[in-house]
Design an enzyme around this catalytic site. Sequence first.
Site, short mmCIF file in Angstrom:
data_model
loop_
_atom_site.label_atom_id
_atom_site.label_comp_id
_atom_site.label_asym_id
_atom_site.label_seq_id
_atom_site.Cartn_x
_atom_site.Cartn_y
_atom_site.Cartn_z
N MET A 148 -0.56 -5.19 2.33
CA MET A 148 -0.72 -5.29 0.88
C MET A 148 -2.15 -5.71 0.56
SD MET A 148 1.42 -7.56 -1.90
CE MET A 148 0.82 -9.15 -1.33
N CYS A 149 -2.85 -4.91 -0.21
CA CYS A 149 -4.21 -5.21 -0.66
C CYS A 149 -4.27 -5.02 -2.17
CB CYS A 149 -5.22 -4.28 0.01
SG CYS A 149 -5.29 -4.42 1.80
N GLY A 150 -5.33 -5.48 -2.77
CA GLY A 150 -5.56 -5.27 -4.19
C GLY A 150 -6.78 -4.42 -4.41
N ARG A 153 -2.85 -10.63 -3.41
CA ARG A 153 -2.57 -9.42 -2.64
C ARG A 153 -3.42 -9.32 -1.38
NH1 ARG A 153 0.55 -5.74 -5.14
NH2 ARG A 153 -0.16 -4.17 -3.62
#
Length: 305
Positions: A1-3, A31
Amino acid sequence: MCGIAGVVYKDGKLHSVGADMTRMLHALQHRGPDSAGFAIYGGLGLEENDYLLNIEVKDKPGLLDMVKETVELVSPIGSDEVIPSVENHIIYRCRITLESFSQLKPLIMDIDSIDDVIVLNGSHSFEMIKDVGSVLEIADRYDTWSKKGTHAIGHTRFSTESIVDRYHAHPFQSYIIPDITVVHNGQITNYWKIREPLERKGHIFETNNDTECIVHYVADKLASGYSLEEALEQSVKDMDGPFSYIVGTPQGVGIAKDQLGLRPGVMAENDEVFAVASEEVSLREVMDTSEVEQISPGEVRVYEI
């Protein structure tokens, strides 16, 4: 999960996009706690053949002088600065002048051949800032709050497939054509199927990070005559896995999402600004609007100034 996040000012004038992107990424900090990065376009104001190099150098005697000597074999060094960083490394930034863009990648490879040195990026129309740590730590270290520009993209990273360091932080850049960057949330599960044809064409990969694969893919399509929209549409057809990504160019940003819609993405705009992000909370940092649009599965969108 990244932003991931992007913002474009429609009038093409300089605005406080560094501060905007800092706030947008801080809102997405949950995130991705490992690292963060920015590509801020339009604010460097370099002359036509000038480039900015951003180089990580281990803090040991004589090494920075060796880097400078290598650069000066190709170009005189204009303005430069040393940014104290973390873990016994410094960031050396310098302005150079080249006869053509084709000289940039060979110079970067020469610098990279020096032990304990790595070039984070070389650019003409954007400034790249990326490092390990929280968004606010990086913002204070590099003063992203004061950076002006026309548009920007950014990323907060939760590492799943490669090491956590400054170089593997997003954005990633391609040198196939000038000033193309990508931030990405997800995984490209047919990574090697995408990468191998690009390598056969002579494109050089520095990591096994799938985001680097995306940026080379898009840049290769643009170099082959595709429009940005066409390149993104083809990427959605060719790439497997859950992904959403934002590409930055000197003219604006593009967005692509996998055909199953397995990674989040929202966008909104008003009379002044177009913005895109992983979550609505990030958009609220740059505009107050009730008309937030979900990015649909397989959707591609391009916003250029």
